[in-house]
Structures are given as structure tokens and as C-alpha cells.
Design a protein around this motif. Structure first.
Motif, PDB file in Angstrom:
ATOM      1  N   SER A   1     -17.200  16.811   1.636  1.00 37.97           N
ATOM      2  CA  SER A   1     -17.062  17.297   3.357  1.00 37.97           C
ATOM      3  C   SER A   1     -16.207  18.083   4.251  1.00 37.97           C
ATOM      4  N   ARG A   2     -16.278  18.413   5.040  1.00 38.58           N
ATOM      5  CA  ARG A   2     -15.125  19.060   5.786  1.00 38.58           C
ATOM      6  C   ARG A   2     -14.041  18.959   6.367  1.00 38.58           C
ATOM      7  N   TRP A   3     -12.555  19.899   6.424  1.00 39.91           N
ATOM      8  CA  TRP A   3     -11.627  18.978   6.674  1.00 39.91           C
ATOM      9  C   TRP A   3     -12.067  18.072   8.185  1.00 39.91           C
ATOM     10  N   GLY A   4     -11.665  17.042   8.348  1.00 40.61           N
ATOM     11  CA  GLY A   4     -10.930  16.387   8.956  1.00 40.61           C
ATOM     12  C   GLY A   4     -12.510  15.794   9.276  1.00 40.61           C
ATOM     13  N   SER A   5     -13.815  15.603   8.692  1.00 44.41           N
ATOM     14  CA  SER A   5     -15.159  15.016   8.591  1.00 44.41           C
ATOM     15  C   SER A   5     -15.179  13.845   8.132  1.00 44.41           C
ATOM     16  N   GLY A   6     -14.320  13.361   7.476  1.00 45.95           N
ATOM     17  CA  GLY A   6     -14.389  11.774   6.895  1.00 45.95           C
ATOM     18  C   GLY A   6     -15.408  11.492   6.385  1.00 45.95           C
ATOM     19  N   GLU A   7     -16.285  10.962   5.977  1.00 36.97           N
ATOM     20  CA  GLU A   7     -16.787  10.800   4.610  1.00 36.97           C
ATOM     21  C   GLU A   7     -18.458  11.052   4.620  1.00 36.97           C
ATOM     22  N   PHE A   8     -18.808  11.531   5.997  1.00 32.97           N
ATOM     23  CA  PHE A   8     -20.067  11.867   6.370  1.00 32.97           C
ATOM     24  C   PHE A   8     -20.970  12.538   5.565  1.00 32.97           C
ATOM     25  N   ASP A   9     -20.284  14.009   5.422  1.00 35.16           N
ATOM     26  CA  ASP A   9     -20.478  15.124   4.391  1.00 35.16           C
ATOM     27  C   ASP A   9     -21.233  14.320   2.865  1.00 35.16           C
ATOM     28  N   ASN A  10     -20.207  13.483   2.476  1.00 35.91           N
ATOM     29  CA  ASN A  10     -20.317  12.990   0.939  1.00 35.91           C
ATOM     30  C   ASN A  10     -21.246  12.151   1.343  1.00 35.91           C
ATOM     31  N   GLU A  11     -21.907  11.641   2.223  1.00 33.70           N
ATOM     32  CA  GLU A  11     -22.334  10.256   2.163  1.00 33.70           C
ATOM     33  C   GLU A  11     -24.260  11.209   2.351  1.00 33.70           C
ATOM     34  N   LYS A  12     -24.354  12.334   3.139  1.00 41.83           N
ATOM     35  CA  LYS A  12     -25.356  13.310   3.748  1.00 41.83           C
ATOM     36  C   LYS A  12     -25.657  13.841   2.451  1.00 41.83           C
ATOM     37  N   PHE A  13     -24.520  14.202   1.662  1.00 40.42           N
ATOM     38  CA  PHE A  13     -25.256  14.603   0.049  1.00 40.42           C
ATOM     39  C   PHE A  13     -25.585  13.292  -0.770  1.00 40.42           C
ATOM     40  N   ASP A  14     -24.905  12.038  -1.490  1.00 43.35           N
ATOM     41  CA  ASP A  14     -25.804  11.669  -2.153  1.00 43.35           C
ATOM     42  C   ASP A  14     -26.712  10.780  -1.521  1.00 43.35           C
ATOM     43  N   SER A  15     -27.264  11.098  -0.032  1.00 39.13           N
ATOM     44  CA  SER A  15     -28.569  10.178   0.231  1.00 39.13           C
ATOM     45  C   SER A  15     -29.760  11.194  -0.010  1.00 39.13           C
ATOM     46  N   LEU A  16     -28.954  13.210   0.096  1.00 39.92           N
ATOM     47  CA  LEU A  16     -30.426  13.619  -0.042  1.00 39.92           C
ATOM     48  C   LEU A  16     -30.621  13.619  -1.046  1.00 39.92           C
ATOM     49  N   LYS A  17     -30.009  13.120  -2.219  1.00 40.09           N
ATOM     50  CA  LYS A  17     -30.012  13.378  -3.509  1.00 40.09           C
ATOM     51  C   LYS A  17     -30.574  12.299  -3.868  1.00 40.09           C
ATOM     52  N   SER A  18     -30.307  11.461  -4.083  1.00 47.08           N
ATOM     53  CA  SER A  18     -30.739  10.213  -3.871  1.00 47.08           C
ATOM     54  C   SER A  18     -32.889  10.239  -3.641  1.00 47.08           C
ATOM     55  N   ALA A  19     -32.683  10.525  -2.371  1.00 46.81           N
ATOM     56  CA  ALA A  19     -34.004  11.114  -1.658  1.00 46.81           C
ATOM     57  C   ALA A  19     -35.064  12.062  -2.684  1.00 46.81           C
ATOM     58  N   ILE A  20     -33.849  13.089  -2.822  1.00 43.86           N
ATOM     59  CA  ILE A  20     -35.006  13.510  -4.356  1.00 43.86           C
ATOM     60  C   ILE A  20     -34.977  13.296  -5.419  1.00 43.86           C
ATOM     61  N   ILE A  21     -34.177  12.204  -6.212  1.00 44.09           N
ATOM     62  CA  ILE A  21     -34.779  11.671  -7.402  1.00 44.09           C
ATOM     63  C   ILE A  21     -35.229  10.844  -7.316  1.00 44.09           C
ATOM     64  N   ARG A  22     -35.586  10.243  -6.003  1.00 44.94           N
ATOM     65  CA  ARG A  22     -36.982   9.492  -5.674  1.00 44.94           C
ATOM     66  C   ARG A  22     -38.205   9.549  -4.469  1.00 44.94           C
ATOM     67  N   HIS A  23     -38.434  11.252  -4.767  1.00 52.11           N
ATOM     68  CA  HIS A  23     -39.196  11.153  -4.196  1.00 52.11           C
ATOM     69  C   HIS A  23     -39.505  11.064  -3.015  1.00 52.11           C
ATOM     70  N   LYS A  24     -38.246  10.241  -1.737  1.00 55.43           N
ATOM     71  CA  LYS A  24     -38.297   9.808  -0.644  1.00 55.43           C
ATOM     72  C   LYS A  24     -38.200  11.017   0.868  1.00 55.43           C
ATOM     73  N   ASN A  25     -39.605  10.670   1.313  1.00 53.00           N
ATOM     74  CA  ASN A  25     -39.245  11.356   2.509  1.00 53.00           C
ATOM     75  C   ASN A  25     -37.895  10.736   3.541  1.00 53.00           C
ATOM     76  N   VAL A  26     -37.944  12.682   4.245  1.00 55.57           N
ATOM     77  CA  VAL A  26     -36.709  11.922   4.769  1.00 55.57           C
ATOM     78  C   VAL A  26     -36.698  12.783   6.219  1.00 55.57           C
TER      79      VAL A  26
END
Length: 298
Positions: A119-144
């Protein structure tokens, strides 16, 4: 040579479960008698390997055999734990207790020496959640489905097939196949404003290599900075790209995409940068700076 073969025999038995002496003899191009001598040597070394006769017989390892008995040195075991620790945040290994289990198996403590926060400074958890969601989509071969802000001031919606997360020049990027453009694209994670993992799956394809899909035409840019900007120059440029002058000035030269990002980047230095080449970039920067002044003057 023999020591290497002994390790390979153990690896083979771990992978296959069992093997016959003739099979091992053929694989390692030695005699059956040599294989039996190797089995005796492994047994004497404390590795629980044994042979069974009969129709369904063969050479086996005891079911409860674990790697740290003989195959991994203390340094190798620590390297495994270190590698897992380094991806702890992205993989959520703490929740699955993989590190704790391996630490107990190896009889080593896992040092908590690295923390990764996307996450960027002061951005909360969205950046972390974004990274984790994209990682999951890559592993599961899901369109985003993503909403993306390009460097050309265009916000668009795309459906992409994510391939890989890549870290380059202090930023994370998503390498993906864009279904709209029917081509490979690279998206900067910070510019992905929203994303939604879809139900549709896709067949995995490797990102093409060699290929440079970072959009923009690259130019050799040469800049001069006063010595007071050294802290930032060495943040932004590799030491091999920087030449220190007799008066302390720093001249940095690098290939960069000549696009709106570059203008914004140069403006971020304020009056502490002088463009040496290409010459036309001076006019572009001055024009943009004048527009900023006109818009914000009192």
C-alpha cells in the motif's frame, strides 16, 4: 560421482515411491550389483531405505522419512524458510502455518526479518487487497474486469487475462492479455482504480519473450541536477547512469518514454533540473510549466 548418484537415488524414491534394482541400474547406467551396494551405503548412512523381494517387491523408503535427516544442510533449510518468509505477506503463509510447520520439521527458528506492504502511504488496505486479488486471479486463471487510468489521461474499462505480477523501477505492474485490444499489455497497479474477478476462466499462456510492451517511445534523456539533489538522483537513477561534475553537479542519462508521464516526472523536480537533451523537451516542459502558472496564479 557416487555421492551424486546416492542423492539422486533418494530423490527418485521420494518422487516415485519405489523402484526395482534393474530400473535404477538402467537409469544411472550402472550394474544391479552396484545399485545394491549403493542401497547398503545409504542404509549405513542412516537413511531408512529397504528392499522387498517378490512379485510386488522393490526398493522403498520408510513412509515417515523426512528430508532433514540427510538431504538438506542447515544452510539449505534456512534458505527455504527465508524464501517463504520473503513472500509471507503475498501468500498469507502465517494463516496456513506453513512457516511454523517447516520450522518445527527443520528444528530451526524462522526469523521475522522482512515485511512487505504494497500500500501507498495513507492509502489503507486497498493496494494490499488489489495485489492479493490479482494474485488469486492469476493462479486460478480468472478473467478480471479493471477500471484503468492510462498515462494519456484516459480512464477506460478493460477485461484482461492476468499472467504475471512484475516489479520494475519502484512500481508493481500487471502483465495481462487485453481482450479488447487482443494483445498483451502491461498495467501499472497504482493506476488500476477498481477491479472485479469474473467467473470466466481462460487458458494460461506465457507472457511473450523477448518483448517490450511498456508503451511509449523511448528516448535518451540527459539531465543536469545540482549537488543538493543528489539524494533524489541516486534514488531515481542507477549509479552507472550518473556522472559527477567538478562543481558537484550530477548529469544523469537514461532511456525514458517520451509521454505525459515524463513531463510530470520532470516537473516534480521544479527548478532543480536542467534538460540537456533532447533540446525540444525544454520547450515542452516550459509550455506545461507556464500552463500550470496561468492556472494557479493569484
Amino acid at each position: 560421482m557416487r555421492e551424486s548418484r546416492l542423492f539422486q537415488i533418494v530423490y527418485h524414491l521420494l518422487d516415485k515411491g519405489q523402484a526395482t534394482a534393474p530400473e535404477l541400474a538402467e537409469k544411472f547406467e550402472v550394474s544391479v550389483r552396484t545399485i545394491y551396494r549403493d542401497i547398503d551405503a545409504l542404509s549405513e548412512a542412516g537413511i531408512p531405505v529397504y528392499a522387498e523381494t517378490g512379485r510386488n517387491g522393490g526398493i522403498h523408503l520408510m513412509p515417515d522419512f523426512v528430508l532433514d535427516k540427510a538431504l538438506l544442510s542447515a544452510e539449505e533449510k534456512q534458505e527455504i524458510l527465508t524464501a517463504l518468509q520473503s513472500i509471507n505477506t503475498a501468500q498469507d503463509l502465517r494463516g496456513s502455518q506453513v512457516l511454523q510447520k517447516l520450522s518445527a520439521l527443520f528444528h530451526l527458528d524462522s526469523e521475522d526479518w522482512l515485511e512487505v506492504d504494497f500500500s501507498r502511504w495513507g492509502s489503507g488496505e486497498f493496494d494490499n487487497e488489489k495485489f492479493d486479488s490479482l494474485k488469486s486471479a492469476i493462479i486460478r486463471h480468472k478473467n478480471v474486469k479493471i477500471r484503468y487510468a492510462s498515462s494519456y489521461e484516459v480512464i477506460s474499462q478493460r477485461i484482461v487475462q492476468p499472467c504475471k505480477l512484475s516489479y520494475k523501477s519502484k512500481a508493481w505492474y500487471l502483465k495481462a492479455f487485453c481482450t479488447e485490444k487482443q494483445d498483451w499489455r502491461i498495467f501499472k497497479l497504482n493506476r488500476i482504480l477498481d477491479l472485479e474477478i469474473l467467473d470466466e476462466t481462460f487458458q494460461h499462456r506465457d507472457f511473450p519473450k523477448p518483448i517490450d510492451t511498456f508503451q511509449g517511445e523511448y528516448q535518451q534523456i540527459t539531465l543536469r541536477f545540482p549537488k543538493e539533489m543528489a539524494y533524489r538522483v541516486y534514488d531515481e537513477f542507477d549509479q552507472s547512469q550518473v556522472q559527477k561534475q567538478a562543481n558537484g553537479d550530477l548529469i544523469a542519462s537514461a532511456e525514458m518514454p517520451e509521454d505525459p508521464w515524463l513531463i510530470g516526472y520532470l516537473l516534480s523536480f521544479g527548478t532543480q533540473v536542467d534538460i540537456l537533451s533532447p533540446a525540444h523537451l525544454k520547450k515542452v516542459l516550459a509550455k506545461q510549466a507556464k500552463s500550470i502558472y496561468e492556472k494557479n496564479k493569484p
